[in-house]
Design an enzyme around this catalytic site. Structure first.
Site, mmCIF file in Angstrom:
data_model
loop_
_atom_site.group_PDB
_atom_site.id
_atom_site.type_symbol
_atom_site.label_atom_id
_atom_site.label_comp_id
_atom_site.label_asym_id
_atom_site.label_seq_id
_atom_site.Cartn_x
_atom_site.Cartn_y
_atom_site.Cartn_z
ATOM 1 N N HIS A 364 0.800 -1.231 0.000
ATOM 2 C CA HIS A 364 0.000 0.000 0.000
ATOM 3 C C HIS A 364 0.824 1.266 0.000
ATOM 4 O O HIS A 364 0.254 2.358 0.047
ATOM 5 C CB HIS A 364 -0.930 0.040 1.213
ATOM 6 C CG HIS A 364 -2.110 -0.874 1.097
ATOM 7 N ND1 HIS A 364 -3.291 -0.486 0.519
ATOM 8 C CD2 HIS A 364 -2.280 -2.148 1.463
ATOM 9 C CE1 HIS A 364 -4.151 -1.491 0.555
ATOM 10 N NE2 HIS A 364 -3.562 -2.529 1.119
ATOM 11 N N LYS A 557 -9.182 13.630 3.795
ATOM 12 C CA LYS A 557 -8.251 12.501 3.822
ATOM 13 C C LYS A 557 -7.371 12.675 5.050
ATOM 14 O O LYS A 557 -7.407 13.729 5.678
ATOM 15 C CB LYS A 557 -7.382 12.480 2.555
ATOM 16 C CG LYS A 557 -6.773 13.851 2.235
ATOM 17 C CD LYS A 557 -6.054 13.893 0.902
ATOM 18 C CE LYS A 557 -6.930 13.849 -0.301
ATOM 19 N NZ LYS A 557 -6.880 12.591 -1.035
ATOM 20 N N ARG A 558 -6.579 11.651 5.408
ATOM 21 C CA ARG A 558 -5.671 11.840 6.540
ATOM 22 C C ARG A 558 -4.757 13.037 6.290
ATOM 23 O O ARG A 558 -4.441 13.374 5.153
ATOM 24 C CB ARG A 558 -4.840 10.571 6.763
ATOM 25 C CG ARG A 558 -5.615 9.485 7.478
ATOM 26 C CD ARG A 558 -6.109 9.907 8.854
ATOM 27 N NE ARG A 558 -5.029 9.992 9.816
ATOM 28 C CZ ARG A 558 -4.739 9.056 10.716
ATOM 29 N NH1 ARG A 558 -5.484 7.974 10.807
ATOM 30 N NH2 ARG A 558 -3.726 9.196 11.531
ATOM 31 N N LYS A 563 0.232 14.381 1.223
ATOM 32 C CA LYS A 563 -1.067 14.697 0.634
ATOM 33 C C LYS A 563 -1.227 16.203 0.402
ATOM 34 O O LYS A 563 -2.127 16.651 -0.294
ATOM 35 C CB LYS A 563 -2.186 14.178 1.526
ATOM 36 C CG LYS A 563 -2.264 12.637 1.553
ATOM 37 C CD LYS A 563 -3.329 12.165 2.532
ATOM 38 C CE LYS A 563 -3.441 10.657 2.648
ATOM 39 N NZ LYS A 563 -4.144 10.028 1.511
ATOM 40 N N THR A 665 -8.535 6.479 -2.752
ATOM 41 C CA THR A 665 -9.877 5.983 -3.054
ATOM 42 C C THR A 665 -10.884 7.103 -2.856
ATOM 43 O O THR A 665 -11.974 7.063 -3.443
ATOM 44 C CB THR A 665 -10.256 4.785 -2.155
ATOM 45 O OG1 THR A 665 -9.970 5.122 -0.796
ATOM 46 C CG2 THR A 665 -9.485 3.539 -2.550
ATOM 47 N N LYS A 669 -14.529 8.128 -4.959
ATOM 48 C CA LYS A 669 -15.848 8.408 -4.372
ATOM 49 C C LYS A 669 -16.352 9.779 -4.822
ATOM 50 O O LYS A 669 -17.531 9.949 -5.135
ATOM 51 C CB LYS A 669 -15.762 8.411 -2.841
ATOM 52 C CG LYS A 669 -15.264 7.127 -2.209
ATOM 53 C CD LYS A 669 -14.904 7.378 -0.735
ATOM 54 C CE LYS A 669 -14.036 6.280 -0.167
ATOM 55 N NZ LYS A 669 -13.387 6.678 1.107
HETATM 56 C C1 LIG Z 1 -12.112 6.881 1.411
HETATM 57 C C2 LIG Z 1 -11.695 7.282 2.756
HETATM 58 C C3 LIG Z 1 -10.350 7.553 3.016
HETATM 59 C C4 LIG Z 1 -9.281 7.506 1.947
HETATM 60 O O1 LIG Z 1 -9.189 8.786 1.348
HETATM 61 P P1 LIG Z 1 -7.941 9.165 0.404
HETATM 62 O O2 LIG Z 1 -8.340 10.499 -0.143
HETATM 63 O O3 LIG Z 1 -7.874 8.121 -0.643
HETATM 64 O O4 LIG Z 1 -6.754 9.228 1.276
HETATM 65 C C5 LIG Z 1 -9.994 7.926 4.291
HETATM 66 N N1 LIG Z 1 -10.916 8.040 5.272
HETATM 67 C C6 LIG Z 1 -12.214 7.796 5.057
HETATM 68 C C7 LIG Z 1 -13.179 7.955 6.179
HETATM 69 C C8 LIG Z 1 -12.653 7.401 3.802
HETATM 70 O O5 LIG Z 1 -13.960 7.151 3.612
#
Ligand SMILES: *Cc1c(COP(=O)(O)O)cnc(C)c1O
Length: 821
Positions: A364, A557-558, A563, A665, A669
């Site tokens: 990952h 995101k985190r 990022k 991911t 979404k």
């Molecule tokens: C999808 C998701 C992530 C991943 O987000 P990235 O932008 O791909 O880092 C992290 N936290 C939650 C709650 C998510 O639903």
């Protein structure tokens, strides 16, 4: 299997009402008239669970009787979110339940909000595991998810004076209606102790692991309801318990308090999820946690193999595939070797062949700070036999395959070794163990897999080119469209039928509606409805009023330097400055929305959160910007908040440094819900660009090759600081005393970008980012154009369904059959 006509659990209004009131009365002991909202939530969940459990039992029976191969998904994290609405929609019970509750004077949507998030994960990796579980059940694939029953999930985040404060997340303090204890499948786990060599009557040696400490693992099962499918797989989570026998001895010695202290220590093992994301933690408790989880899961898999079939061990891989979600469960490899060699007395070579056929590994991350290693000293103390096994695997590998391929080449042996020697200490490289101990290693996006082969494991790739493959991540379109955006789901179904929910490639049929102005109008009205709703949530939680007509620009995101939330931040500072210089500045009003948790020990990430909040505090109360700019940091980002933000987003920020984000991911979404992406050519953004086309996405910044070239030339962030007045003024203003009254407050942030070399190239990408943001502004002000682009995004991201990902795993890695009930 048939359901008897008089059975109480039917999917009808009357039957559901009876179940709910029965659970209120007999399970919860409440009066229907005076039950609390929480009682109603629990009773409704239990009524749904009743309708699901029978299918779980049937699925298990069918998988066993047909003797099919199953996949066992091993993950230290599952970010499930809430389950009731998902289970209702997936099983087609939503409308029935809504009416049944309405008949009893209750509003289903209010009850849904009572459910706490099941937040047993940090971010993308844990959410991926949850999406995969949904797809596995939906596609009728035989699967078991294994994880840890953490008492405390990811911390609850609060802001105090703009700074992150962490609180424990007691998600199951009131119990959870979804989990069922399975005490008959309890397992015993050994730790510590020492290894002795023994010889049998023929003079054959074997190893015994003795004088160990024992722990018990109690499994909790959570049914996983697929969409429009009869398969219900389970997620089995292990809870650590003290071994009562062990306590009893101390107890007899009269030391009751010591006995209970031992018990409390034993139970810390599944107490809390480690809140690190993209960094390796390296704590003894973490290693114990990993091994506890792996030992319980493998014992469970082995039990099923031995009880279910009368087959030789060589057939084990034909019944069980085991997927390692990152290296966190990689100790499963030496654990299976220990079971086969020490317990089952199978010879090493045969045991190793079984192991390699059984395991596969998903990488990952390429970030060096996230690659797990364990000091051999710690490993030896906690798992002495496993360290011996790792040494033997390594010895056979280096003197066998590596020596045969590169005779006499010590450098090749050094880079390929499972053991790294640095700073006087030796460390086990868990990623090397994972590649070597399985038959497949996959990356999670095309670019990431290429870099995995070329940069992270080039020598392994040379040795075993066929072992590497790409399996681009995906997300479940049920939760991330049907559940979180039922209005858009209904519009799509009305336009092209409901087939897209199970065959995401059908979404393409929506493409032609981009030219239909009445469709565009409805698509836009749905987005606006979500923006109105989110504006209300923002008002209630942050006390800031935002206009639903502004562009909602989202980065969720985190919080991590790679990022680059700080790149976004610097651009907002610049907009603010330009608006103050020229209040007539002609830009579309924007609301910048952030959601992010920082690892509690990640100082710079917390400094960035504070900086965003400090900026928000000024901007949101400054009458001079005339409502053109708002900055919102939604606290406690998690699955449920994501489900509110994503349908309301216009713009999706995916701005990581090229080569650093394995896939992402969140990007999928957001695009699925009609947000346009502003992003770098990183992770799955590359493939999103391929799918939606260059006219429907905003791509900017350095590429992976550009980054490499820049470093070859020699990167100096000061060059970019002096070359861009906009950047210089924005950074200096942010780091001044203006935002907090303290001129040192954001010095760590400024220093990281200048004196500490800007490791994630924020300065280098700033101008390109700002230029791309100007393009976004222009596009948004042409609403028909924007709406067309948004529809193309929804229509063209069918590739990123986790169903497609899971079917690829099933075909290429696990060789699984689809078993319909
Ligand atoms: C999808 C998701 C992530 C991943 O987000 P990235 O932008 O791909 O880092 C992290 N936290 C939650 C709650 C998510 O639903």
């Amino acid at each position: 299997m048939e359901t008897p006509a008089n059975c109480a659990v039917l999917n009808t209004n009357e039957s559901l009402k009876l179940s709910i009131t029965n659970h209120l009365r007999f399970t919860l002991g409440a009066y229907v008239e005076s039950a609390s909202e929480n009682d109603w939530f629990v009773a409704t969940s239990l009524a749904v669970r009743d309708r699901v459990m029978e299918r779980a039992t049937q699925s298990r029976t069918k998988h066993r009787s047909q003797g099919v191969r199953r996949v066992h998904y091993l993950s230290l994290e599952y970010l499930m979110g809430r389950l009731l609405e998902n289970n209702l929609r997936n099983s087609g019970l939503y409308d029935i339940a809504k009416q049944a509750l309405k008949d009893m004077g209750k509003d289903l949507d209010t009850l849904l909000q009572k459910e706490p998030d099941m937040g047993l994960g940090n971010g993308g990796l844990g959410r991926l595991a949850a999406c995969f579980m949904d797809s596995l059940s939906t596609l009728d694939l035989p699967a078991i998810g294994y994880g840890i029953h953490y008492e405390f999930g990811l911390f609850r985040q609060e802001f105090v004076n703009g700074r992150q404060v962490e609180h424990p997340d007691a998600w199951m303090r009131d119990g959870s209606p979804w989990k069922i204890a399975r005490p008959s499948y309890r397992q015993t786990v050994h730790l510590y102790g020492k290894v002795i060599q023994k010889f049998d009557e023929f003079g054959h040696p074997h190893h015994e692991w003795v004088e160990t400490k024992c722990l018990l693992g109690l499994p909790w099962d959570i049914p996983i309801v697929g969409y429009d499918s009869s398969t219900v797989n389970v997620l089995r989570l292990w809870q650590a318990q003290a071994d009562e026998d062990f306590n009893f001895q101390v107890f007899n010695e009269g030391s009751y308090v010591d006995a209970l202290r031992e018990k409390a220590i034993a139970e810390t093992v599944s107490k809390v999820l480690y809140p690190n994301d993209a960094t390796e933690s390296g704590k003894e408790l973490r290693l114990v946690q990993q091994y506890f989880f792996v030992a319980c899961s493998l014992a469970d898999i082995v039990r099923r193999f031995k009880n279910g079939y009368n087959l030789p061990w060589s057939e084990f891989p034909s019944k069980a595939a085991i997927q390692l979600n990152d290296t966190h469960p990689a100790v499963a490899i030496p654990e299976l070797m220990r079971i086969l060699v020490d317990v089952e007395r199978i010879d090493w070579a045969q045991a190793w062949a079984i192991c390699q056929k059984t395991f596969s590994y998903t990488n990952h991350t390429l970030l060096p700070e996230a690659l797990e290693t364990w000091s051999t000293a710690l490993f030896e103390r906690v798992l002495p036999r496993h360290l011996q096994i790792i040494f033997e695997i390594n010895h056979r590998f280096l003197t066998g395959e590596v020596e045969a391929r590169w005779p006499g080449d010590m450098e090749k042996k050094r880079v390929l070794s499972l053991i790294e020697e640095r700073g006087g200490g030796k460390h086990v490289r868990m990623a090397h163990l994972s590649v070597l101990g399985g038959h497949a290693t996959n990356g999670v996006a095309a670019l990431h897999t290429r870099l995995l082969c070329e940069r992270l494991f080039p020598e392994f790739f040379e040795l075993y080119p066929d072992r590497f493959l790409n399996l681009t991540n995906g997300v479940t379109f049920r939760r991330w469209l049907d559940v979180c955006n039922p209005q858009l789901s209904a519009l799509i179904t009305e336009s092209i039928g409901s087939g897209w929910l199970k065959d995401s490639s059908k979404l393409r049929e929506l493409d032609r509606f981009a030219d239909d102005s009445s469709f565009r109008e409805r698509f836009q009205q749905i987005k606006r409805g979500h923006k109105v709703h989110l504006a209300k949530i923002i008002q209630d939680t942050c006390g800031v009023s935002v206009s639903p007509d502004a562009l909602f620009d989202v980065q969720i995101k985190r919080l991590h330097e790679y990022k680059r939330q700080h790149l976004n931040l610097l651009h907002i500072v610049s907009l603010y400055r330009r608006l103050l210089e020229n209040p007539q500045l002609d830009i579309a009003p924007r609301v910048f929305i952030f959601g992010a948790k920082a690892a509690p020990g990640y100082y710079l990430a917390k400094n960035i959160i504070h900086a965003i909040n400090a900026l928000a505090n000024k901007v949101n109360h400054d009458p001079r910007v005339g409502g053109k700019l708002k900055v919102i940091f939604m606290p406690n980002y998690g699955v449920s908040i994501a489900e509110r933000i994503i349908p309301a987003a216009d713009l999706s920020e995916q701005i990581s440094t090229a080569g650093k984000e394995a896939s992402g991911t969140g990007n999928m979404k957001l695009a699925l819900n009609g947000a346009l992406t502003i992003g770098t050519l990183d992770g799955a953004n590359v493939e999103i660009l391929e799918e939606v086309g260059p006219d429907n996405i905003f791509i900017f910044g350095l590429t992976v090759e550009g980054v490499t070239d820049l470093y070859k030339r020699g990167y100096n962030p000061w060059d970019f600081y002096w070359a861009s007045e906009d950047l210089r003024l924005s950074l200096d203003w942010l780091a001044s005393d203006y935002f907090t009254g303290n001129q040192d407050e954001f010095k760590p942030l400024r220093d990281s970008l200048l004196t500490h070399g800007d490791p994630f190239l924020v300065m280098a990408d700033y101008d390109a980012y700002a230029a791309s943001q100007a393009e976004v502004d222009k596009a948004y002000r042409d609403q028909p154009r924007w709406q067309k682009m948004a529809i193309h995004n929804t229509a063209r991201v069918g590739k990123f369904s986790s169903d497609r990902t899971i079917l690829e795993y099933a075909e290429k890695v696990w060789k699984l059959p689809q078993v319909s009930m």
